[in-house]
Design a protein around this motif. Structure first.
Motif, PDB file in Angstrom:
ATOM      1  N   ALA A  91      55.721  32.531  30.346  1.00  0.00           N
ATOM      2  CA  ALA A  91      55.294  31.827  29.135  1.00  0.00           C
ATOM      3  C   ALA A  91      55.206  32.765  27.938  1.00  0.00           C
ATOM      4  O   ALA A  91      55.530  32.370  26.807  1.00  0.00           O
ATOM      5  CB  ALA A  91      53.943  31.152  29.380  1.00  0.00           C
ATOM      6  N   ALA A  92      54.778  33.999  28.165  1.00  0.00           N
ATOM      7  CA  ALA A  92      54.647  34.971  27.074  1.00  0.00           C
ATOM      8  C   ALA A  92      55.917  35.765  26.816  1.00  0.00           C
ATOM      9  O   ALA A  92      55.926  36.625  25.923  1.00  0.00           O
ATOM     10  CB  ALA A  92      53.496  35.931  27.379  1.00  0.00           C
ATOM     11  N   ARG A  93      56.974  35.502  27.592  1.00  0.00           N
ATOM     12  CA  ARG A  93      58.248  36.230  27.453  1.00  0.00           C
ATOM     13  C   ARG A  93      58.034  37.737  27.506  1.00  0.00           C
ATOM     14  O   ARG A  93      58.520  38.503  26.662  1.00  0.00           O
ATOM     15  CB  ARG A  93      58.958  35.834  26.159  1.00  0.00           C
ATOM     16  N   HIS A  94      57.297  38.164  28.505  1.00  0.00           N
ATOM     17  CA  HIS A  94      57.021  39.590  28.658  1.00  0.00           C
ATOM     18  C   HIS A  94      58.291  40.389  28.929  1.00  0.00           C
ATOM     19  O   HIS A  94      58.326  41.602  28.665  1.00  0.00           O
ATOM     20  CB  HIS A  94      56.024  39.805  29.800  1.00  0.00           C
ATOM     21  N   ASP A  95      59.326  39.740  29.468  1.00  0.00           N
ATOM     22  CA  ASP A  95      60.554  40.475  29.747  1.00  0.00           C
ATOM     23  C   ASP A  95      61.183  41.031  28.481  1.00  0.00           C
ATOM     24  O   ASP A  95      61.761  42.123  28.479  1.00  0.00           O
ATOM     25  CB  ASP A  95      61.550  39.578  30.486  1.00  0.00           C
ATOM     26  N   TRP A  96      61.049  40.316  27.369  1.00  0.00           N
ATOM     27  CA  TRP A  96      61.591  40.814  26.098  1.00  0.00           C
ATOM     28  C   TRP A  96      60.855  42.064  25.640  1.00  0.00           C
ATOM     29  O   TRP A  96      61.478  43.010  25.134  1.00  0.00           O
ATOM     30  CB  TRP A  96      61.510  39.730  25.031  1.00  0.00           C
ATOM     31  N   LEU A  97      59.547  42.077  25.787  1.00  0.00           N
ATOM     32  CA  LEU A  97      58.784  43.270  25.418  1.00  0.00           C
ATOM     33  C   LEU A  97      59.195  44.464  26.267  1.00  0.00           C
ATOM     34  O   LEU A  97      59.351  45.590  25.754  1.00  0.00           O
ATOM     35  CB  LEU A  97      57.288  43.002  25.589  1.00  0.00           C
ATOM     36  N   LEU A  98      59.381  44.240  27.555  1.00  0.00           N
ATOM     37  CA  LEU A  98      59.766  45.335  28.443  1.00  0.00           C
ATOM     38  C   LEU A  98      61.150  45.866  28.093  1.00  0.00           C
ATOM     39  O   LEU A  98      61.381  47.086  28.089  1.00  0.00           O
ATOM     40  CB  LEU A  98      59.731  44.858  29.895  1.00  0.00           C
ATOM     41  N   HIS A  99      62.087  44.985  27.774  1.00  0.00           N
ATOM     42  CA  HIS A  99      63.436  45.429  27.453  1.00  0.00           C
ATOM     43  C   HIS A  99      63.472  46.195  26.129  1.00  0.00           C
ATOM     44  O   HIS A  99      64.125  47.248  26.016  1.00  0.00           O
ATOM     45  CB  HIS A  99      64.380  44.230  27.378  1.00  0.00           C
ATOM     46  N   CYS A 100      62.793  45.685  25.112  1.00  0.00           N
ATOM     47  CA  CYS A 100      62.787  46.366  23.801  1.00  0.00           C
ATOM     48  C   CYS A 100      62.117  47.732  23.895  1.00  0.00           C
ATOM     49  O   CYS A 100      62.613  48.719  23.335  1.00  0.00           O
ATOM     50  CB  CYS A 100      62.076  45.502  22.769  1.00  0.00           C
ATOM     51  N   SER A 101      60.993  47.802  24.596  1.00  0.00           N
ATOM     52  CA  SER A 101      60.303  49.082  24.730  1.00  0.00           C
ATOM     53  C   SER A 101      61.142  50.075  25.527  1.00  0.00           C
ATOM     54  O   SER A 101      61.174  51.273  25.206  1.00  0.00           O
ATOM     55  CB  SER A 101      58.941  48.880  25.396  1.00  0.00           C
ATOM     56  N   ALA A 102      61.843  49.594  26.559  1.00  0.00           N
ATOM     57  CA  ALA A 102      62.697  50.489  27.348  1.00  0.00           C
ATOM     58  C   ALA A 102      63.851  51.015  26.510  1.00  0.00           C
ATOM     59  O   ALA A 102      64.216  52.202  26.605  1.00  0.00           O
ATOM     60  CB  ALA A 102      63.231  49.752  28.577  1.00  0.00           C
ATOM     61  N   ALA A 103      64.440  50.165  25.671  1.00  0.00           N
ATOM     62  CA  ALA A 103      65.559  50.604  24.836  1.00  0.00           C
ATOM     63  C   ALA A 103      65.116  51.669  23.842  1.00  0.00           C
ATOM     64  O   ALA A 103      65.805  52.683  23.645  1.00  0.00           O
ATOM     65  CB  ALA A 103      66.157  49.407  24.104  1.00  0.00           C
ATOM     66  N   LEU A 104      63.967  51.476  23.197  1.00  0.00           N
ATOM     67  CA  LEU A 104      63.483  52.456  22.215  1.00  0.00           C
ATOM     68  C   LEU A 104      63.113  53.771  22.887  1.00  0.00           C
ATOM     69  O   LEU A 104      63.420  54.854  22.370  1.00  0.00           O
ATOM     70  CB  LEU A 104      62.278  51.882  21.469  1.00  0.00           C
ATOM     71  N   ALA A 105      62.450  53.693  24.039  1.00  0.00           N
ATOM     72  CA  ALA A 105      62.053  54.924  24.726  1.00  0.00           C
ATOM     73  C   ALA A 105      63.260  55.686  25.259  1.00  0.00           C
ATOM     74  O   ALA A 105      63.277  56.927  25.257  1.00  0.00           O
ATOM     75  CB  ALA A 105      61.099  54.595  25.872  1.00  0.00           C
ATOM     76  N   THR A 106      64.287  54.967  25.698  1.00  0.00           N
ATOM     77  CA  THR A 106      65.502  55.626  26.182  1.00  0.00           C
ATOM     78  C   THR A 106      66.268  56.267  25.039  1.00  0.00           C
ATOM     79  O   THR A 106      66.802  57.376  25.166  1.00  0.00           O
ATOM     80  CB  THR A 106      66.406  54.609  26.904  1.00  0.00           C
ATOM     81  N   GLY A 107      66.325  55.580  23.911  1.00  0.00           N
ATOM     82  CA  GLY A 107      67.071  56.105  22.773  1.00  0.00           C
ATOM     83  C   GLY A 107      66.384  57.260  22.066  1.00  0.00           C
ATOM     84  O   GLY A 107      67.045  58.151  21.539  1.00  0.00           O
ATOM     85  N   PHE A 108      65.033  57.247  22.064  1.00  0.00           N
ATOM     86  CA  PHE A 108      64.277  58.289  21.356  1.00  0.00           C
ATOM     87  C   PHE A 108      63.174  58.829  22.274  1.00  0.00           C
ATOM     88  O   PHE A 108      61.987  58.562  22.055  1.00  0.00           O
ATOM     89  CB  PHE A 108      63.669  57.718  20.073  1.00  0.00           C
ATOM     90  N   PRO A 109      63.552  59.566  23.311  1.00  0.00           N
ATOM     91  CA  PRO A 109      62.552  60.023  24.289  1.00  0.00           C
ATOM     92  C   PRO A 109      61.540  61.007  23.717  1.00  0.00           C
ATOM     93  O   PRO A 109      60.467  61.180  24.300  1.00  0.00           O
ATOM     94  CB  PRO A 109      63.408  60.679  25.382  1.00  0.00           C
ATOM     95  N   GLN A 110      61.857  61.650  22.589  1.00  0.00           N
ATOM     96  CA  GLN A 110      60.948  62.635  22.019  1.00  0.00           C
ATOM     97  C   GLN A 110      59.971  62.038  21.019  1.00  0.00           C
ATOM     98  O   GLN A 110      59.130  62.767  20.479  1.00  0.00           O
ATOM     99  CB  GLN A 110      61.761  63.750  21.330  1.00  0.00           C
TER     100      GLN A 110
END
Length: 311
Positions: free
Chosen positions: A190-209
């Motif tokens: 209902a809260a579409r938590h999968d979108w939050l997980l995907h966006c956060s994973a993309a940002l952390a992977t792209g800018f690990p520092q």
């Protein structure tokens, strides 16, 4: 050229300071939904600061960009930003931030592709383990029961979402524990938590520092589970969902001395059993409003010189 520099400093300051302040706070576990909102506002503020700084820096460096950005604005507005004194720093800053924007888009695109491939693979495996009966048509949303001794339950999002549970879980869960587990998974959906997980994973992977993006990813994985636990506990009680978590995870070694990937499960169970009271409605409202101001600040910094010139 002062405004792009201020925006750049604001974004950098938020990216470094915000994770530390939130790590010291004692309220996110009590109000995970509010904490999710705060984290989203912080990340949005950081990205917005960099995007506005890039736009104004490019306007200062190249007349063609300036003409498009400030096309409908009077001459006085352009003069208020003092874009003609940027020097070589303006072009370098704009290019650096533009590369960051392109890299962010590439990481998001890659995460979307990985997610689609992973969902397709899991749906194929699910169809093999639980094929449709002759004449059966897949509905928009259905419960799938799989044969398996390992107790497990998960939500498979997508165009045709599936709530999957194993027969091992059906045998282990007692009374309303099964209903609590299903409510937990439905809370994720209902809260579409999968979108939050995907966006956060993309940002952390792209800018690990970048501290804020790494902390954003880690906190999203933790907070979405706490939020879903609260959804289930409000309907079936804290003890019920806590016992369900124990039944589903006690054979995986998560309660032993050695850390495992599900090491947060004991913390979730302890949180449910201690029943820490929620924040007052007034404090929740103040935190929500304060978080909403984070992305508003770079907008004010960017537009105040122009609005002052018009006034």
């Amino acid at each position: 050229m002062m405004v792009p520099c201020v925006l750049l400093l604001l974004g950098a300051l938020a990216a470094v300071v915000a994770p530390r302040l939130l790590a010291r706070a004692d309220w996110p576990e009590r109000e995970p939904v509010v904490a999710l909102w705060v984290w989203q506002c912080v990340v949005a503020g950081v990205l917005l600061s960099f995007a506005l700084s890039m736009t104004l820096s490019a306007s200062a460096a190249w007349q063609a960009v300036r003409g498009r950005v400030f096309a409908p604005a009077p001459n006085g507005v352009v003069e208020a930003y003092a874009l003609g004194v940027g020097g070589p720093w303006a072009a370098g800053t704009a290019l650096l931030l533009a590369c960051g924007a392109v890299w962010t888009a590439a990481m998001l695109t890659q995460e979307i592709r990985r997610t689609r491939a992973r969902r397709k693979r899991r749906r194929t495996e699910l169809l093999v383990r639980s094929p449709l009966l002759p004449g059966e048509q897949p509905g928009p949303e259905r419960l799938v029961v799989l044969e398996g001794t390992r107790p497990d339950a998960w939500w498979l999002p997508g165009a045709a979402p599936r709530l999957v549970i194993t027969t091992g879980a059906l045998q282990r869960l007692k009374g309303r524990q099964l209903d609590a587990v299903l409510a937990h998974e439905q809370g994720h959906a209902a809260a579409r938590h999968d979108w939050l997980l995907h966006c956060s994973a993309a940002l952390a992977t792209g800018f690990p520092q970048v501290p804020v993006f790494a902390a954003f990813r880690d906190e999203m994985h933790r907070l979405v589970e706490l939020a879903a636990d609260d959804v289930a506990s409000r309907r079936f009680g804290r003890l019920t969902i806590a016992l369900a978590l124990v039944e589903l995870n006690e054979d995986r070694g998560v309660f032993g001395p050695c850390p495992t990937p599900q090491a947060q499960v004991p913390q979730r169970v302890h949180r449910l059993l201690t029943a820490t009271p929620r924040l007052t409605a007034g404090r929740r409202l103040r935190l929500t409003a304060a978080a909403a101001l984070v992305p508003v600040v770079p907008l004010l910094v960017a537009f105040i010189p122009g609005l002052s010139a018009l006034g």
